[in-house]
Design an enzyme around this catalytic site. Structure first.
Site, PDB file in Angstrom:
ATOM      1  N   TYR A   1     -12.722   8.861   6.835  1.00  0.00           N
ATOM      2  CA  TYR A   1     -14.394   9.023   7.440  1.00  0.00           C
ATOM      3  C   TYR A   1     -14.166   8.761   8.967  1.00  0.00           C
ATOM      4  CZ  TYR A   1     -14.820   8.456   2.507  1.00  0.00           C
ATOM      5  OH  TYR A   1     -14.649   8.745   1.228  1.00  0.00           O
TER       6      TYR A   1
ATOM      7  N   PHE B   1      -7.822   8.710  10.402  1.00  0.00           N
ATOM      8  CA  PHE B   1      -7.616   9.598   9.176  1.00  0.00           C
ATOM      9  C   PHE B   1      -8.775   8.594   8.278  1.00  0.00           C
ATOM     10  CE2 PHE B   1      -7.204   5.465   6.801  1.00  0.00           C
ATOM     11  CZ  PHE B   1      -7.216   4.406   7.317  1.00  0.00           C
TER      12      PHE B   1
ATOM     13  N   HIS C   1     -12.183  -2.822  12.256  1.00  0.00           N
ATOM     14  CA  HIS C   1     -11.947  -4.135  11.405  1.00  0.00           C
ATOM     15  C   HIS C   1     -10.464  -4.446  11.025  1.00  0.00           C
ATOM     16  CE1 HIS C   1     -11.458   0.526   9.935  1.00  0.00           C
ATOM     17  NE2 HIS C   1     -10.895   0.221   8.763  1.00  0.00           N
TER      18      HIS C   1
ATOM     19  N   ASP D   1      -7.458  -3.875   1.237  1.00  0.00           N
ATOM     20  CA  ASP D   1      -8.352  -2.978   0.674  1.00  0.00           C
ATOM     21  C   ASP D   1      -9.445  -2.557   2.018  1.00  0.00           C
ATOM     22  OD1 ASP D   1      -8.532  -2.008  -1.786  1.00  0.00           O
ATOM     23  OD2 ASP D   1     -10.838  -2.736  -1.322  1.00  0.00           O
ATOM     24  N   SER D   2     -10.507  -1.744   2.246  1.00  0.00           N
ATOM     25  CA  SER D   2     -10.956  -1.316   3.246  1.00  0.00           C
ATOM     26  C   SER D   2     -11.536  -0.017   2.952  1.00  0.00           C
ATOM     27  CB  SER D   2     -10.128  -0.874   4.116  1.00  0.00           C
ATOM     28  OG  SER D   2      -8.917  -0.232   3.790  1.00  0.00           O
TER      29      SER D   2
ATOM     30  N   THR E   1       0.417  -1.361   0.272  1.00  0.00           N
ATOM     31  CA  THR E   1       0.027   0.209   0.030  1.00  0.00           C
ATOM     32  C   THR E   1       0.634   1.015  -0.674  1.00  0.00           C
ATOM     33  OG1 THR E   1      -1.569   1.482   1.001  1.00  0.00           O
ATOM     34  CG2 THR E   1      -0.357   0.294   2.231  1.00  0.00           C
TER      35      THR E   1
END
Ligand code: IMP
Length: 197
Positions: free
Chosen positions: A153, A151, A179, A72-73, A7
């Site tokens: 949202y 960070f 998560h 991936d989130s 990432t």
């Protein structure tokens, strides 16, 4: 064995470093000289599809056996039909400040239901194939933004059990319930069991 973190999102890397127990040697994309566009691999329709593509894209670039970890989130808001979902990073434009995105979302939500969740799928691309690990953090869209931690949202994601938004938690508190924290610990268990690290 070294683990390459696939990432370029500095916030994700910061959280991943804080969540991982000691003993893991993490390499960044810069460390391995990966200068291709990773976002080009994120054209799938699900977190699962995108994360596998990202992990395998980076692994295919490596000439030696190495583990690649990808994340991936995104934020899934039920009242908005699941938006921003897999498109969370680019929602309303990649360069649109999150403050503007927060305001738009709060205006849309109005009297609609506030249930929402952060979703994270982690992938580990290994010499034996690719495995994925899923986790969510359930919450509500806040009445108004609050907090300056985290960070993305986080300032509009309210956690009723804490009476705070995710941006009002310390990183340690967030990582315990997030998560990303939960998906990563599943990946760590898998690494312990299968790679002895
Ligand atoms: P990805 O790089 O395509 O996985 O996009 C992830 C995006 O989802 C981030 O850029 C944020 O907009 C959002 N996101 C994911 N996890 C979090 C979080 O823990 N807090 C706030 N926003 C998040």
């Amino acid at each position: 064995m070294e683990i390459v973190v696939a990432t370029r999102n500095a916030d994700k890397i910061r959280e991943i470093r804080a969540i991982l127990p000691g003993g893991f040697k993490l390499l960044s994309l810069d460390d391995i000289g990966f200068d291709l566009d990773l976002e080009a691999a994120e054209d799938g329709e699900s977190f699962e599809e995108n994360v596998i593509k990202k992990a395998e894209f980076v692994r295919s670039f490596l000439a030696y056996d190495c583990l690649v970890l990808a994340d991936d989130s995104g934020l899934v808001i039920d009242a908005l039909g699941g938006l921003p979902g897999v498109d969370s990073a680019n929602f309303m434009g990649r360069d649109t400040p999150y403050k503007v995105r927060h305001e738009w979302i709060l205006a849309q939500i109005g009297a609609l239901g506030r249930s929402a969740r952060f979703v994270c799928v982690m992938a580990l691309a290994t010499p034996a194939g690719t495995r994925t690990f899923h986790a969510t953090m359930e919450g509500k869209i806040a009445e108004k933004p609050a907090g300056d931690g985290g960070f993305g949202y986080d300032p509009i994601f309210y956690l009723p059990e804490f009476g705070k938004t995710a941006a009002q938690l310390s990183m340690e508190q967030k990582n315990k319930i997030s998560h990303r924290g939960k998906a990563l610990l599943k990946a760590v268990d898998y690494l312990h069991e299968n790679f002895g690290i």
